[in-house]
Design an enzyme around this catalytic site. Structure first.
Site, PDB file in Angstrom:
ATOM      1  N   HIS A   1      -0.697  -5.389  -6.208  1.00 48.00           N
ATOM      2  CA  HIS A   1      -1.929  -5.116  -6.253  1.00 48.00           C
ATOM      3  C   HIS A   1      -2.540  -4.407  -7.506  1.00 48.00           C
ATOM      4  CE1 HIS A   1      -0.884  -4.383  -1.933  1.00 48.00           C
ATOM      5  NE2 HIS A   1      -2.157  -4.731  -1.508  1.00 48.00           N
TER       6      HIS A   1
ATOM      7  N   ASP B   1      -3.189 -14.589  -0.485  1.00 49.86           N
ATOM      8  CA  ASP B   1      -3.256 -13.340  -0.416  1.00 49.86           C
ATOM      9  C   ASP B   1      -4.580 -12.712  -1.409  1.00 49.86           C
ATOM     10  OD1 ASP B   1      -2.877 -10.327  -0.062  1.00 49.86           O
ATOM     11  OD2 ASP B   1      -0.997 -10.565  -0.833  1.00 49.86           O
TER      12      ASP B   1
END
Length: 335
Positions: free
Chosen positions: A182, A252
């Protein structure tokens, strides 16, 4: 219609979001905690999302894993344990652990189906490692690849039996990442022969799942230039050929910091690498507009395949929730 899964900014659609979704018609949507307040609100939001794209057979995704990653949570929904709990249970009694896991996932699926969510980004098939960043951690079942594969199969079957479609993640394996994707791009230098005996095992075993999600990780022994999401080599040679994964492959979240570059380039490169769908989660309209402008129209074959999967899931009978809860609670009390 475009092969993109978008998020939205809050518990109700804004006027701008509604107009945008009506115009570009994304393939589906993903919900986060900011979108989940209480059951009637989620049902209304799901209905509005479907109305905006003019379709009923729309994938509505969520990350409902249990533990740290649970978007629908207390007080309106039960708090579920992380998957590592069941892996630890298996050390004492693998049969009871497997039964408890199945009931756990059927309860999760029942929660989702009752509010109109039909896709859960679960199971996590990453193999746990002590030297990795904790972003996966107890979201994974175990350090044992065979146990991850066995319990991953239980999750896939339990969700599908209850009318919710699973997404296996994160292909081809996130367990060795030493940084949080992230925030930055993890690089894994492990030789392919070692990956083949460990990280790859669960994904080979569950290559028939309806959906899969890529990892934003660079595997230098496979493709030293591009992370899996953007790599034709990883997707083509490993995920599709070595694993034999035949499901619908989504990226993702393209807004994660592991990926560098503008959203137009990321979108095109994800499709060029072999992703069937791209995922964008943060609900920022300007970013979604850029992604939509770069996306090609969805193929008729993919559109029909998605609709068929949802139709099949919709036909599953609703379980007896009281019975599921009673059996689950009885098993969990034994550990």
């Amino acid at each position: 219609m475009i092969p993109v899964i978008f998020g939205c900014s809050g518990p109700v659609l804004t006027k701008e979001e509604r107009g945008f979704f009506e115009r570009v018609k994304p393939a589906g949507f993903i919900l986060f905690r900011r979108n989940c307040v209480e059951p009637d609100q989620i049902r209304a939001l799901v209905a509005d999302l479907k109305k905006a794209v003019g379709r009923h057979k729309v994938p509505i995704l969520i990350d409902q894993e249990g533990g740290r990653v649970q978007r629908m949570t207390e007080p309106n929904w039960r708090k579920y344990p992380p998957m590592a709990v069941f892996g630890n249970m298996a050390k004492k009694d693998p049969t009871l652990a497997a039964s408890a896991l199945r009931l756990n996932c059927r309860l999760i699926a029942d929660d989702l189906r009752r509010v109109g969510v039909n896709v859960d980004c679960l199971p996590v098939l990453d193999v746990m490692r002590d030297d990795a960043d904790p972003i996966v951690g107890d979201r994974a079942f175990s350090r044992d690849p065979d146990l991850v594969a066995a319990f991953g199969r239980i999750v896939v079957d339990a969700l599908m039996d209850t009318g919710v479609l699973p997404v296996i993640k994160h292909l081809p394996g996130h367990g060795r990442a030493t940084v949080d994707s992230h925030l930055e791009l993890p690089v894994v230098d492990t030789p392919v022969a070692e990956l083949d005996k460990t990280d790859f095992v669960p994904f080979r075993a569950i290559n028939d799942a309806p959906f899969g999600m890529t990892a934003h990780i660079k595997y230098s022994a496979i493709d030293p230039k591009a992370p899996a999401t953007l790599s034709r080599v990883v997707i083509g040679r490993v995920i599709r050929m070595k694993f034999g994964f035949s499901g619908i492959l989504m990226s993702d979240d393209l807004s994660m910091k592991a990926l560098s570059g503008d959203f137009e380039t990321l979108t095109r490169n994800s499709f060029a690498a072999g992703c069937d769908l791209v995922l964008h989660c943060n609900g920022k309209l300007d970013e979604m507009q850029t992604i939509a402008s770069a996306a090609h129209p969805i193929s008729g074959k993919l559109e029909k395949r998605i609709a068929s999967l949802i139709s099949e899931a919709d036909q599953k009978p609703m379980p007896n929730r009281a019975d599921l809860r009673a059996r689950y609670d009885t098993l969990m009390e034994k550990f």
